[in-house]
Design a protein around this motif. Sequence first.
Motif, PDB file in Angstrom:
ATOM      1  N   UNK A 123     -11.103  -6.866  -4.716  1.00 20.64           N
ATOM      2  CA  UNK A 123     -10.620  -8.194  -4.319  1.00 20.64           C
ATOM      3  C   UNK A 123     -10.997  -9.260  -5.338  1.00 20.64           C
ATOM      4  N   UNK A 124     -12.047  -9.016  -6.118  1.00 17.35           N
ATOM      5  CA  UNK A 124     -12.505  -9.994  -7.106  1.00 17.35           C
ATOM      6  C   UNK A 124     -11.726  -9.926  -8.419  1.00 17.35           C
ATOM      7  N   UNK A 125     -10.856  -8.943  -8.589  1.00  9.63           N
ATOM      8  CA  UNK A 125     -10.097  -8.850  -9.835  1.00  9.63           C
ATOM      9  C   UNK A 125      -9.113 -10.012  -9.936  1.00  9.63           C
ATOM     10  N   UNK A 126      -8.792 -10.428 -11.147  1.00 12.41           N
ATOM     11  CA  UNK A 126      -7.813 -11.515 -11.297  1.00 12.41           C
ATOM     12  C   UNK A 126      -6.482 -11.224 -10.618  1.00 12.41           C
ATOM     13  N   UNK A 127      -6.070  -9.958 -10.622  1.00 12.03           N
ATOM     14  CA  UNK A 127      -4.799  -9.608  -9.995  1.00 12.03           C
ATOM     15  C   UNK A 127      -4.815  -9.942  -8.506  1.00 12.03           C
ATOM     16  N   UNK A 128      -5.910  -9.623  -7.813  1.00 11.28           N
ATOM     17  CA  UNK A 128      -6.026  -9.930  -6.384  1.00 11.28           C
ATOM     18  C   UNK A 128      -6.278 -11.407  -6.151  1.00 11.28           C
ATOM     19  N   UNK A 129      -7.053 -12.034  -7.023  1.00 13.11           N
ATOM     20  CA  UNK A 129      -7.425 -13.438  -6.808  1.00 13.11           C
ATOM     21  C   UNK A 129      -6.280 -14.404  -7.042  1.00 13.11           C
ATOM     22  N   UNK A 130      -5.217 -13.991  -7.697  1.00  8.13           N
ATOM     23  CA  UNK A 130      -4.165 -14.968  -7.872  1.00  8.13           C
ATOM     24  C   UNK A 130      -3.022 -14.591  -8.787  1.00  8.13           C
ATOM     25  N   UNK A 131      -3.195 -13.562  -9.623  1.00  4.30           N
ATOM     26  CA  UNK A 131      -2.089 -13.201 -10.510  1.00  4.30           C
ATOM     27  C   UNK A 131      -0.912 -12.690  -9.696  1.00  4.30           C
ATOM     28  N   UNK A 132      -1.181 -11.805  -8.738  1.00  2.22           N
ATOM     29  CA  UNK A 132      -0.119 -11.328  -7.837  1.00  2.22           C
ATOM     30  C   UNK A 132      -0.052 -12.272  -6.642  1.00  2.22           C
ATOM     31  N   UNK A 133       1.139 -12.592  -6.197  1.00  2.00           N
ATOM     32  CA  UNK A 133       1.258 -13.529  -5.079  1.00  2.00           C
ATOM     33  C   UNK A 133       0.722 -12.932  -3.782  1.00  2.00           C
ATOM     34  N   UNK A 134       0.346 -13.798  -2.877  1.00  3.14           N
ATOM     35  CA  UNK A 134      -0.156 -13.373  -1.571  1.00  3.14           C
ATOM     36  C   UNK A 134       0.889 -12.564  -0.811  1.00  3.14           C
ATOM     37  N   UNK A 135       2.162 -12.739  -1.160  1.00  2.00           N
ATOM     38  CA  UNK A 135       3.227 -12.002  -0.480  1.00  2.00           C
ATOM     39  C   UNK A 135       3.357 -10.557  -0.968  1.00  2.00           C
ATOM     40  N   UNK A 136       2.655 -10.192  -2.032  1.00  2.00           N
ATOM     41  CA  UNK A 136       2.730  -8.825  -2.550  1.00  2.00           C
ATOM     42  C   UNK A 136       2.187  -7.839  -1.522  1.00  2.00           C
ATOM     43  N   UNK A 137       2.836  -6.688  -1.437  1.00  2.00           N
ATOM     44  CA  UNK A 137       2.361  -5.633  -0.540  1.00  2.00           C
ATOM     45  C   UNK A 137       1.095  -5.036  -1.129  1.00  2.00           C
ATOM     46  N   UNK A 138       0.064  -4.919  -0.298  1.00  2.00           N
ATOM     47  CA  UNK A 138      -1.174  -4.244  -0.675  1.00  2.00           C
ATOM     48  C   UNK A 138      -1.061  -2.824  -0.139  1.00  2.00           C
ATOM     49  N   UNK A 139      -1.311  -1.852  -1.020  1.00  2.00           N
ATOM     50  CA  UNK A 139      -1.193  -0.450  -0.631  1.00  2.00           C
ATOM     51  C   UNK A 139      -2.415   0.310  -1.118  1.00  2.00           C
ATOM     52  N   UNK A 140      -2.684   1.450  -0.479  1.00  2.00           N
ATOM     53  CA  UNK A 140      -3.807   2.273  -0.914  1.00  2.00           C
ATOM     54  C   UNK A 140      -3.483   3.743  -0.706  1.00  2.00           C
ATOM     55  N   UNK A 141      -4.246   4.567  -1.421  1.00  2.00           N
ATOM     56  CA  UNK A 141      -4.116   6.024  -1.302  1.00  2.00           C
ATOM     57  C   UNK A 141      -5.492   6.624  -1.507  1.00  2.00           C
ATOM     58  N   UNK A 142      -5.923   7.453  -0.563  1.00  2.00           N
ATOM     59  CA  UNK A 142      -7.181   8.184  -0.712  1.00  2.00           C
ATOM     60  C   UNK A 142      -6.930   9.357  -1.657  1.00  2.00           C
ATOM     61  N   UNK A 143      -7.757   9.451  -2.690  1.00  2.00           N
ATOM     62  CA  UNK A 143      -7.620  10.541  -3.648  1.00  2.00           C
ATOM     63  C   UNK A 143      -8.460  11.743  -3.261  1.00  2.00           C
ATOM     64  N   UNK A 144      -9.546  11.491  -2.546  1.00  2.00           N
ATOM     65  CA  UNK A 144     -10.392  12.579  -2.046  1.00  2.00           C
ATOM     66  C   UNK A 144     -10.644  12.303  -0.573  1.00  2.00           C
ATOM     67  N   UNK A 145     -10.752  13.343   0.209  1.00  2.00           N
ATOM     68  CA  UNK A 145     -10.985  13.126   1.641  1.00  2.00           C
ATOM     69  C   UNK A 145     -12.303  12.407   1.888  1.00  2.00           C
ATOM     70  N   UNK A 146     -12.343  11.615   2.917  1.00  2.00           N
ATOM     71  CA  UNK A 146     -13.571  10.927   3.291  1.00  2.00           C
ATOM     72  C   UNK A 146     -14.600  11.961   3.730  1.00  2.00           C
ATOM     73  N   UNK A 147     -15.860  11.705   3.407  1.00  2.00           N
ATOM     74  CA  UNK A 147     -16.938  12.610   3.809  1.00  2.00           C
ATOM     75  C   UNK A 147     -17.064  12.606   5.330  1.00  2.00           C
TER      76      UNK A 147
END
Length: 148
Positions: A123-147
């Motif tokens: 969240x502290x990266x420049x991309x999250x802090x303001x380079x990408x608009x608040x309307x951008x879709x936030x997405x995630x993908x787990x690469x390894x299963x959670x312990x």
Amino acid sequence: MTAESARASDFPAIVRLLTDAALPHDDLTPEHLRHFLVLRDGDGIAGVVGMEVADDAGLLRSLAVSEGRRGGGLAARLVDALEARAASAGIRTLYLLTTTAEDFFARRGYARADRAAVPDAIAATPEFRGICPASAACMSKALVPAAV
């Protein structure tokens, strides 16, 4: 064509590719390229993807393919290569912001994520802090299963 690590000398070509794809790059420096991959062809760099690393999380960013090479699966190849590299480096989850490619990433196993729930370092990266608009879709993908 195999994805390979970007070199500092690739920086101007990467910036041109990102500019042509209307993607942000104002925060990028040649030092960022240590976590970037490129696909090369006879005309130079055909595609690029990058990652910012924060502990065991990563921010996938700057996915672009040259206009003449789009539609041939290069973006998928780049994402696959970045995911493999991230997983081997201990990245457990990749996050991204997109205004134009939500369907592409959904087909690759990414799901909508609550922007407020991403790790603080992402969240502290420049991309999250303001380079990408608040309307951008936030997405995630787990690469390894959670312990368990």
